[in-house]
Design a protein around this motif. Structure first.
Motif, PDB file in Angstrom:
ATOM      1  N   MET A   1     -14.635 -15.675  21.318  1.00 49.84           N
ATOM      2  CA  MET A   1     -14.103 -14.343  21.616  1.00 49.84           C
ATOM      3  C   MET A   1     -14.563 -13.336  20.542  1.00 49.84           C
ATOM      4  SD  MET A   1     -10.112 -13.313  22.304  1.00 49.84           S
ATOM      5  CE  MET A   1      -9.844 -12.690  20.662  1.00 49.84           C
ATOM      6  N   ALA A   2     -15.007 -12.202  20.989  1.00 51.49           N
ATOM      7  CA  ALA A   2     -15.414 -11.147  20.036  1.00 51.49           C
ATOM      8  C   ALA A   2     -14.197 -10.667  19.263  1.00 51.49           C
ATOM      9  CB  ALA A   2     -16.042  -9.993  20.812  1.00 51.49           C
ATOM     10  N   PRO A   3     -14.407 -10.228  18.016  1.00 46.26           N
ATOM     11  CA  PRO A   3     -13.272  -9.683  17.266  1.00 46.26           C
ATOM     12  C   PRO A   3     -12.774  -8.407  17.934  1.00 46.26           C
ATOM     13  CG  PRO A   3     -15.328  -9.249  16.119  1.00 46.26           C
ATOM     14  CD  PRO A   3     -15.673 -10.131  17.292  1.00 46.26           C
ATOM     15  N   ALA A   4     -11.453  -8.174  17.858  1.00 49.41           N
ATOM     16  CA  ALA A   4     -10.865  -6.988  18.482  1.00 49.41           C
ATOM     17  C   ALA A   4     -11.350  -5.718  17.786  1.00 49.41           C
ATOM     18  CB  ALA A   4      -9.353  -7.074  18.406  1.00 49.41           C
ATOM     19  N   ALA A   5     -11.338  -4.643  18.513  1.00 49.84           N
ATOM     20  CA  ALA A   5     -11.803  -3.355  17.964  1.00 49.84           C
ATOM     21  C   ALA A   5     -10.782  -2.715  17.029  1.00 49.84           C
ATOM     22  CB  ALA A   5     -12.118  -2.401  19.114  1.00 49.84           C
ATOM     23  N   THR A   6      -9.547  -3.170  17.122  1.00 48.72           N
ATOM     24  CA  THR A   6      -8.527  -2.576  16.240  1.00 48.72           C
ATOM     25  C   THR A   6      -7.653  -3.654  15.629  1.00 48.72           C
ATOM     26  OG1 THR A   6      -6.917  -2.325  18.011  1.00 48.72           O
ATOM     27  CG2 THR A   6      -8.404  -0.459  17.623  1.00 48.72           C
ATOM     28  N   ILE A   7      -6.975  -3.265  14.599  1.00 50.36           N
ATOM     29  CA  ILE A   7      -6.075  -4.202  13.923  1.00 50.36           C
ATOM     30  C   ILE A   7      -4.880  -3.402  13.399  1.00 50.36           C
ATOM     31  CG2 ILE A   7      -7.058  -3.957  11.601  1.00 50.36           C
ATOM     32  CD1 ILE A   7      -6.791  -6.993  11.298  1.00 50.36           C
ATOM     33  N   SER A   8      -3.768  -4.067  13.232  1.00 49.17           N
ATOM     34  CA  SER A   8      -2.588  -3.410  12.690  1.00 49.17           C
ATOM     35  C   SER A   8      -2.342  -3.946  11.284  1.00 49.17           C
ATOM     36  CB  SER A   8      -1.390  -3.681  13.594  1.00 49.17           C
ATOM     37  OG  SER A   8      -0.339  -2.806  13.273  1.00 49.17           O
ATOM     38  N   GLN A   9      -2.248  -3.070  10.337  1.00 51.07           N
ATOM     39  CA  GLN A   9      -2.105  -3.503   8.947  1.00 51.07           C
ATOM     40  C   GLN A   9      -0.765  -3.062   8.378  1.00 51.07           C
ATOM     41  OE1 GLN A   9      -5.576  -1.504   7.437  1.00 51.07           O
ATOM     42  NE2 GLN A   9      -6.703  -3.441   7.280  1.00 51.07           N
ATOM     43  N   PRO A  10      -0.120  -3.950   7.643  1.00 51.58           N
ATOM     44  CA  PRO A  10       1.161  -3.562   7.058  1.00 51.58           C
ATOM     45  C   PRO A  10       0.950  -2.686   5.832  1.00 51.58           C
ATOM     46  CG  PRO A  10       0.601  -5.775   6.359  1.00 51.58           C
ATOM     47  CD  PRO A  10      -0.496  -5.334   7.296  1.00 51.58           C
ATOM     48  N   THR A  11       1.900  -1.871   5.535  1.00 51.21           N
ATOM     49  CA  THR A  11       1.882  -1.066   4.309  1.00 51.21           C
ATOM     50  C   THR A  11       3.306  -0.645   4.002  1.00 51.21           C
ATOM     51  OG1 THR A  11       0.899   0.803   3.158  1.00 51.21           O
ATOM     52  CG2 THR A  11       1.498   1.171   5.449  1.00 51.21           C
ATOM     53  N   LEU A  12       3.548  -0.279   2.753  1.00 54.01           N
ATOM     54  CA  LEU A  12       4.861   0.256   2.389  1.00 54.01           C
ATOM     55  C   LEU A  12       5.122   1.546   3.140  1.00 54.01           C
ATOM     56  CD1 LEU A  12       5.277   0.126  -1.508  1.00 54.01           C
ATOM     57  CD2 LEU A  12       6.116  -1.484   0.202  1.00 54.01           C
ATOM     58  N   THR A  13       6.402   1.793   3.468  1.00 51.73           N
ATOM     59  CA  THR A  13       6.823   3.108   3.942  1.00 51.73           C
ATOM     60  C   THR A  13       7.389   3.860   2.749  1.00 51.73           C
ATOM     61  OG1 THR A  13       9.011   2.246   4.354  1.00 51.73           O
ATOM     62  CG2 THR A  13       7.460   2.232   6.215  1.00 51.73           C
ATOM     63  N   LEU A  14       7.840   5.091   2.983  1.00 49.34           N
ATOM     64  CA  LEU A  14       8.501   5.837   1.913  1.00 49.34           C
ATOM     65  C   LEU A  14       9.778   5.103   1.497  1.00 49.34           C
ATOM     66  CD1 LEU A  14       8.841   8.206   0.029  1.00 49.34           C
ATOM     67  CD2 LEU A  14       9.764   9.546   1.921  1.00 49.34           C
ATOM     68  N   ALA A  15      10.473   4.520   2.490  1.00 47.98           N
ATOM     69  CA  ALA A  15      11.692   3.765   2.172  1.00 47.98           C
ATOM     70  C   ALA A  15      11.365   2.614   1.220  1.00 47.98           C
ATOM     71  CB  ALA A  15      12.341   3.236   3.449  1.00 47.98           C
TER      72      ALA A  15
END
Lengths: 190, 190, 190, 190
Positions: A1-15
């Motif tokens: 399977m080809a790699p997906a065109a997008t990814i979701s990455q975690p990051t800190l919020t202001l909270a």
């Protein structure tokens, strides 16, 4: 399977940044060293900053650079100690990124239990050891919060699954104990 | 008389910066525009910063530069509007200070009732009008707090003066109504 | 009680900067090394600068950076000597603040007898030891002037208090020795 | 003849810079606008700087850039007014020299009566017109001093020439009136 065109990455919020900031500040008060404290997200961008009364003016920039470096390179800035000495494999790295790459202790990355970078804390005004200690206090607080939230999330999932199971069960039971419905009026009239 | 070698100048503390930041953030929430909010002291040095979730990343620097400019030049950055157009008397000023001189609305100085500069707020992500509105909300909150503190200080002084007056009065009265002390025992034994 | 929103901080005036500059220049003449001499306020902003004839052009910036560093970090730049060697705890700090953090001797902070930062002197063209010697001469001169001013201020307060006391005494004495006023003419005519 | 390998170029000394600075400062006091005043030599290098109490912090850099630009381009910075508008032949020049090229009035070159550049003054905090007025006052003072010195130099040359002439004349006269010396003793003994 080809790699997906997008990814979701975690990051800190202001909270998340605020929890980090508050814990770092609290620790700085406890050891009696006013600090500049910078929180960056997982993409090296500033989220929150505090200069405690009495912290050094020329340390504002150092705190920012420490957080920048730790967020980008994903290791504490103190890790560079020997690598940046003459002969070390990273000698000269401090000149990169327009001189923003900081190899003095006091910048720590915030990495979750799955090894993903979430952001970084950078502290400055004390000794590198004090700065790192304060940054660690901030990092630990937010990682604790994240674990708690994850735990809560799991519990929520479990509770929701249980709730769904119970509902399904109820439907089944209700069906069993429900007497057959009366035939429709039209049928009775026939 | 020769001019003195030193002078004492007021500036925001972290507490003052926090009041400013909280009010600006609250206002940004009310108008529904997440903002980068930077608070500088009266000497153009960063005191506190917040990036609200959803604020633009390339606006971090703009918020910082707006606060820097307002603190240093002591006027709202929106004041430059027509002066920096071609033909305006400050055309080109945006290149100064290493390009940090920002002439877009959203930076406001914090000036006390005696006309002294205390610091500045810089906001960015919305339109310049929105940014300035949010910055003004922050400034107004801290100026309100400062007036309150000044009022309290006056009251404290008055109360302390009254307290001293009362004490002096009491001493006088006590002296009047106190019977002469008995002579020391040694004298009585003679 | 909550911390105040503002604080008042001392800093050198131009008059103070001039005293510093003149003494540093005089000392540079005495040791025969023409210097670049920069005076910054307590917030790292330039107050006064002199390049003596014959001083090095590429030392202009060095003098500025030394004063900047000493004002912001509140220690002589010579203090970094061993700390910035490979293995030292501040190794790499020279890259911070956009490369303006100078760790070569010749920048000295001006700190008053209460431990408050007032500004800094930065000198450059000679050896670091010569540069620091000249900077120290400037600092000592202005600290001497500040102590003198403080002494004068105390004397002024004492003299004013004595003057008031004397006035009160005079009023009392005058009252005692003044014969009762004649009744108004109208009364006498009745 | 081939051009010579070296040339001697005039430039302001610190003494010249001080005359410029003092006159500019005096004029700023007279019009009631505290200024940042920078004096550069004919090679765009800083010679002397003064920030008057109350001058804007963000104008320090602007004064420096104005002097830099006027010394290097040998025209007042106000000369760029229309040339840097869109369509003007120097549009965009403000971005050059790392953004230090300043096209706002207040920087004036110091050019002697033979058209040679000697240095420049840059002023900032007031309006561009006020800044230029103050810079002009500084320039005029030093040019006046230079003319006086030149005049003095000419007089000195004339006086020295006269003195030499007189001496030559005296020698001639003395020779004429001096009786022939007695023949040496050895000759008399023969």
């Amino acid at each position: 399977m080809a790699p997906a065109a997008t990814i979701s990455q975690p990051t800190l919020t202001l909270a998340g940044a605020r929890t980090t900031l508050a814990a770092a500040e609290q620790h700085a008060l406890e050891i009696g060293v006013p600090m500049n404290i910078a929180i960056m997200d997982s993409h090296t961008h500033l989220l929150a900053f505090t200069r405690m009364d009495g912290a050094k003016i020329t340390s504002i920039n150092i705190a920012l650079d420490k957080a920048f470096t730790a967020a980008g390179h994903r290791v504490p800035t103190s890790a560079y100690k020997e690598n940046v000495w003459p002969g070390g494999m990273a000698f000269g790295i401090g000149n990169t990124n327009g001189g923003r790459f900081c190899t003095i202790g006091g910048g720590v990355p915030i990495i979750d239990d799955d090894g993903r970078i979430l952001g970084a804390v950078g502290c400055s005004t004390g000794t590198p050891a004090e700065d790192e200690e304060v940054a660690n206090a901030g990092r630990d607080a937010v990682l604790g919060l994240i674990r708690e939230e994850k735990e809560n999330e799991k519990w929520t999932e479990v509770m929701e699954a249980l709730e769904k199971e119970r509902e399904r069960e109820w439907k089944r039971v209700r069906k069993e104990i429900t007497p057959p419905a009366d035939p429709p009026v039209e049928e009775m009239m026939q």
